[in-house]
Design an enzyme around this catalytic site. Structure first.
Site, PDB file in Angstrom:
ATOM      1  CB  VAL A 322      -0.587   1.063  -5.742  1.00 18.78           C
ATOM      2  CG1 VAL A 322      -1.625  -0.017  -5.304  1.00 18.78           C
ATOM      3  CG2 VAL A 322      -0.496   2.345  -4.857  1.00 18.78           C
ATOM      4  CB  SER A 323       1.282  -4.019  -7.951  1.00 16.96           C
ATOM      5  OG  SER A 323       1.100  -5.170  -8.331  1.00 16.96           O
TER       6      SER A 323
END
Ligand SMILES: *[C@@H]1O[C@H](CO)[C@@H](O)[C@H](O)[C@H]1NC(C)=O
Ligand SMILES: *[C@@H]1O[C@H](CO)[C@@H](O)[C@H](O)[C@H]1NC(C)=O
Ligand SMILES: *[C@@H]1O[C@H](CO)[C@@H](O)[C@H](O)[C@H]1NC(C)=O
Ligand SMILES: *[C@@H]1O[C@H](CO)[C@@H](O)[C@H](O)[C@H]1NC(C)=O
Ligand SMILES: *[C@@H]1O[C@H](CO)[C@@H](O)[C@H](O)[C@H]1NC(C)=O
Ligand SMILES: *[C@@H]1O[C@H](CO)[C@@H](O)[C@H](O)[C@H]1NC(C)=O
Length: 748
Positions: A322-323
C-alpha cells in the site's frame, strides 16, 4: 480545516457531552515521549539510500503508548506505537530488560508490543542484523538509545497514569489514503477471492478511544490503518514522522486546542499593522549567549508536555503493497504511466516514481495523507460508542522461520526456507526505486550479478530450490559474517482486549496476506472460543511489530516476484506458516490454554555490533563569532511585514546538533511578543517550523536554518526566531548550551 468539518466536529462534541457517562471497565493509561534521534549526518532508515542522511527536523518523532489492565493484579497489555521505520529486535530486547529492572515481571515479551509506523524519514542504525545497517554504516548508539529510552519512558508514563477508565472501539473506511503499488501482483490472487473485496487495498481504519472513568474526559486514541510512510521521498533529509506522524501531530493539536486548558495567545487586533512594524523595528537580534538546559524556557515549549497529555497515535497495519502516493506512478521522462508488470520506464526502474496528492511537493503530500487519516480518526473518535468489555489476554511465541513444516490446504506439506532476497528487492518500488538496473518481477539474474553474489555468498542448492521461483540475489539467511544478515527467529503475538484482537506481525503483510491471516484467525477463535468470540470480534493487524523481517506476500503474489514477493524472506510458504502458527496461538487463547513451548529466544547481538560512523569530534568558530550568532537575519519584505503563507527564515552559526538531541525540547522556536514578554508559539515539532542543519562550504562551520511558513491560524503580531543548541570543543569536553534570537518581525 474546512469550516463544514469544523462545525460537524463541534456538533458531535456537544452531542457527546450529553451522552450518559459509562462505567469504567479497565485500568487505562497513556504515555508519549520524544524519540527523535541524531538530526545530522545519519543515514535514514527505509529507502536504503546511501545519500539520504539527516540534515534537520521537519517535526519530531515520538513513542506513544497505552496500557490496559483488567485490574491492578489482573492481566495487562502495553502497546507502543513508535515513529520509526520498524520495530527492531535489539530495541525490543533492551526495552524489556529496562522494564524488568523497573517493574519485575509486570511487563515482559508476552504482553508488550512495539510497533513501528514505517516512516522512511527517521535516523537508522538501531537494528542488529547486517542487512538493515549496511547503509547506516553499522550500528549507531545515539539512534538506538533515543528510541529505547523513548519507549521505556512512554510505558513508564502510561503506567504512572493508570486509572479506571473505558475503552471504545469504532471502525470506518478511508478510501483516498492508499493505493496498491503492485496491482499486477494482486491480480495473481484467485479471482473468486478478489471478488469478495471492493478494492485491492484495505480501507478499514480501526480506532480505540480511551476515556477516564472519573472525569469522563478522553485521554487518548489509537488507530490502525494500512498505508506506507513514504509520502516523503528518498530525496528528503529532514527527520519526519511522515503521514502517520503528521496525523498524530494534527490529532493531538486538535484535541488540545478544543479542550480548555491550552495556552491562549491574545491577538493584537487593536494594534494597526504600522504600529506593529514600528514595535518590531525596535527589537534587534541578540547574539549567541550561553544558557543552561534547565533554566531556559525555550528548550521545552510544547503546550501539552508532561504526564497528563492527550495521546493520539496512528499505527501501521498490513501495509506491504500500500502506497500513500495515490495519484499513481509515472515516468519522470515522459510523464506517462509506468509499465504495469514491472513498474519501469522502457526498462529503467529509476524513472518510475509514485506521486502523492500534493505532487510535486512531498511535504504537502505528507500533510494531505496525514490530514485524511486525522479527519477520519476525528470522525470515528467523536462517534465511538461500542465499549470494549471482557478479558485482557495475550499469547506470544518465537518461531525459527528457517524450516517450519507447513501443512497446506491440500494436505501436502511444505517448508519455509532460510531468509533470502530476490532480484526484485534490488529494483525497489515506485515509492523509492532501487539501483543497478534490476526490475520488479525479474526471475533471472545475469552472469555479472551472479558472480558478485557468489563472491559475497553462493546460495546453497537447497536454498535455490526452496526459494523457487525467487531468484536468490542475497542469501541473507546463509550469511553470518561479521554477524547474521537476517533474522531467523521472529516473534508472533496476539493481544486481546475483550472483543478486539490485535495480531502483532514482525513485518509487512500485503493486503491479501493480511486478509487471509485475519480471517483465518477469526475463524479459529470463533470455532474454539465456546462463545467467547463471535462474528463481531474485531481482528486488527499491527504491522512491523517487535522485530522486522521484511515482507509477507501470498504464495500467488510470490509467483510474480515483484518487490514485496522478492522481499518475502522465508520462501513461497511464508504466509502459510504465519497463518498456521497464529492459529495455534489463537486456539490456545480461545481455549484458555497456556503456551508450553515458547520457542527459541532471538540472539542479542549488541556486543558485536560494528559502528563505522564516528561521533562528531567537537568544534570551534572563527574569532569574533559565537554559536547562536546569526549569519543571516530576517529579510523583511518591502511591505514591512509578512503575510500568512510567507516563509520568513534566518541562519545561525550552529554546531552539529548531535552533541545533545534536546529530547522533549527543541532546536527552533518562533516566539510571539505577549505583553512585552516573548512566549514560545511554535517549535521544531510543529509542521510549520523547519530546522535545517548543514555545513557551510566556505568556512567548514555548521549552520542552522530556521524556516517558518506562517500558518493561516497564526495571530497578527510581533514575532522572532529563537535557536537553541549545544556544543563541545573536543570529543572529551563537557557539553555547553547556547541560544540566539533574530530581530523581531511582524505578521499581519
Ligand atoms: C529525487 O530528485 C531527483 C532530482 O530532482 C529526481 O530526479 C528524482 O526523481 C527524485 N526522486 C524521488 C524518489 O522523488
Ligand atoms: C502482465 O503480465 C501478465 C502475465 O503475468 C500478462 O498476462 C499481461 O498481459 C501483462 N500485462 C502487461 C500490460 O504487460
Ligand atoms: C534455526 O533452525 C535452523 C535449521 O534447523 C538451525 O540451523 C538454526 O541453528 C536455528 N537458528 C537458531 C538461531 O536457533
Ligand atoms: C486432509 O486430511 C484430512 C484428515 O487427515 C481429511 O479429513 C481431509 O479430507 C483431507 N483433505 C484433502 C483436501 O485431501
Ligand atoms: C459476519 O459479518 C460479516 C460482515 O461484518 C458478514 O458479511 C457475514 O455475513 C457475517 N457472518 C455471519 C456468519 O454472521
Ligand atoms: C554545500 O555544498 C553542497 C553541495 O554542493 C550543497 O548541497 C549544500 O547546500 C552547501 N551547503 C551550504 C551551507 O551552502
Amino acid at each position: 480545516m474546512y469550516p463544514k468539518t469544523f462545525i460537524f466536529i463541534l456538533f458531535i462534541i456537544l452531542l457527546n457531552v450529553f451522552l450518559s457517562p459509562t462505567t469504567a471497565q479497565y485500568l487505562i493509561g497513556v504515555g508519549s515521549y520524544d524519540s527523535t534521534g541524531p538530526a545530522a549526518g545519519v543515514n535514514m532508515m527505509g529507502y536504503a539510500n546511501l545519500d539520504q542522511s539527516t540534515a534537520g527536523i521537519h517535526f519530531r518523532l515520538r513513542a506513544r503508548a497505552f496500557i490496559i489492565a483488567e485490574s491492578l493484579d489482573g492481566p495487562r497489555i502495553a502497546f507502543v506505537n513508535l515513529d520509526a521505520g520498524m520495530a527492531s529486535q535489539l530495541v525490543t530486547i533492551k526495552v524489556l530488560e529496562r522494564l524488568s529492572k523497573r517493574f519485575g515481571k509486570l511487563y515482559n515479551e508476552d504482553n508488550v508490543a512495539i510497533s513501528g509506523t514505517h516512516t522512511h524519514a527517521g535516523p537508522g542504525g538501531y537494528m542488529q542484523y547486517v542487512l538493515y545497517s549496511v547503509t547506516s554504516l553499522g550500528f549507531i548508539p545515539q539512534s538506538f538509545d533515543a528510541i529505547v529510552t523513548a519507549i521505556e519512558m512512554s510505558i513508564l508514563q502510561a503506567h504512572q497514569n493508570l486509572k479506571s477508565g473505558s475503552v471504545f472501539i469504532n471502525t470506518g473506511d478511508l478510501v483516498n489514503a492508499g493505493v496498491n503499488r503492485s496491482p499486477s501482483a494482486y491480480l495473481f490472487n484467485p479471482p473468486t477471492e478478489r471478488e469478495r473485496y471492493p478494492r485491492d487495498v484495505d480501507t478499514l481504519m480501526t480506532l480505540l478511544k480511551f476515556v477516564d472513568g472519573t472525569s469522563q474526559k478522553s485521554v487518548g486514541a489509537f488507530t490502525w490503518f494500512a498505508t506506507h510512510g513514504t509520502s516523503m521521498s528518498s530525496n528528503n533529509t529532514l527527520i519526519s514522522g511522515d503521514n502517520k506522524g503528521a496525523a498524530a501531530r494534527f490529532f493531538e493539536d486538535w484535541f488540545t486546542s478544543t479542550s480548555t486548558n491550552s495556552t491562549t495567545f491574545y491577538a493584537q487586533e487593536n494594534t494597526s499593522t504600522s504600529a506593529l512594524i514600528k514595535r518590531a523595528s525596535t527589537i534587534k537580534a541578540t547574539g549567541g549567549q550561553p544558557c543552561s538546559q534547565t533554566s531556559s524556557q525555550g528548550f521545552k515549549v510544547r503546550k501539552n508536555n508532561g504526564g497528563s497529555q492527550f495521546v493520539g497515535a496512528f499505527c501501521q497495519s498490513n501495509v506491504g503493497d500500500v502506497s500513500p502516493n495515490v495519484l499513481g506512478a509515472f515516468c519522470t521522462d515522459t510523464g506517462l504511466p509506468c509499465d504495469f508488470n514491472h513498474s519501469s520506464c522502457h526498462g529503467n526502474d529509476q524513472l518510475c516514481i509514485g506521486r502523492g496528492p500534493g505532487y510535486p511537493d512531498e511535504t504537502k503530500s505528507t500533510k494531505i495523507i496525514g490530514e485524511r487519516q486525522f479527519l477520519k480518526a476525528v470522525e470515528l473518535f467523536t462517534s465511538a460508542k461500542e465499549q470494549l468489555t471482557g478479558k485482557i489476554d495475550y499469547r506470544h511465541i518465537y518461531l525459527n522461520f528457517t524450516n517450519i513444516d507447513v501443512k497446506l490446504a491440500d494436505n501436502q506439506t511444505a517448508k519455509t526456507c532460510p531468509a533470502a532476497l530476490g532480484a526484485g528487492f534490488a529494483a525497489g518500488t515506485t515509492d523509492g526505486p532501487g539501483a543497478f538496473g534490476f526490475q520488479q518481477g525479474d526471475k533471472k539474474i545475469n552472469e555479472f550479478w551472479k558472480r558478485v553474489r557468489d563472491f559475497l555468498k553462493k546460495p546453497s542448492a537447497y536454498q535455490v530450490d526452496c526459494q523457487n521461483p525467487k531468484p536468490v540475489l542475497v542469501s541473507t539467511g546463509e550469511m553470518f559474517f561479521p554477524y547474521a544478515w537476517a533474522p531467523a527467529i521472529v516473534p508472533i503475538q496476539i493481544l486481546r482486549i475483550g472483543k478486539l484482537v490485535i495480531l502483532s506481525v514482525p513485518g509487512e503483510f500485503t493486503t491479501m496476506s493480511g486478509r487471509r491471516l485475519r480471517e483465518s484467525v477469526k475463524k479459529t477463535l470463533i470455532d474454539n472460543g465456546n462463545g467467547g468470540f463471535d462474528n463481531n470480534t474485531h481482528v486488527v493487524i499491527a504491522g512491523l511489530t517487535n522485530t522486522y523481517s521484511q515482507y509477507i506476500a501470498t504464495p500467488e503474489e510470490y509467483q510474480q516476484q515483484r518487490y514485496e514477493a522478492a522481499s518475502t524472506l522465508y520462501g513461497p510458504h511464508t504466509l502459510s506458516a504465519y497463518i498456521q502458527e497464529f492459529n495455534k496461538l489463537a486456539e490456545s487463547m480461545a481455549k484458555g490454554l497456556k503456551i508450553v513451548d515458547k520457542g527459541p529466544s532471538p540472539p542479542d547481538l549488541s556486543s558485536i555490533q560494528l559502528t563505522l560512523l564516528p561521533d562528531p569530534p567537537g568544534e570551534s568558530l572563527p574569532p569574533g563569532i559565537k554559536f547562536g550568532d546569526m549569519k543571516h537575519d530576517i529579510y523583511t519584505p518591502k511591505t514591512g511585514f509578512f503575510r500568512k503563507g510567507d516563509k520568513p527564515s534566518v541562519v545561525f552559526w550552529s554546531p552539529n546538533p548531535r552533541y545533545d538531541l534536546l529530547t522533549e525540547g527543541t532546536y527552533a522556536v518562533v516566539e510571539m511578543l505577549q505583553r512585552e514578554m516573548w512566549v514560545p508559539a511554535y517549535d521544531d515539532d510543529d509542521f510549520s517550523l523547519i530546522f535545517k542543519w548543514n555545513v557551510d562550504n566556505s568556512s567548514n562551520n555548521g549552520l542552522a536554518s530556521l524556516e517558518w511558513e506562517v500558518p493561516n491560524s497564526a495571530i497578527n503580531g510581533v514575532y522572532r526566531f529563537r535557536h537553541f543548541g549545544s556544543s563541545k570543543e573536543t570529543i572529551v569536553s563537557t557539553v555547553k548550551y547556547f541560544t540566539g534570537a533574530s530581530s523581531a518581525f511582524t505578521v499581519s
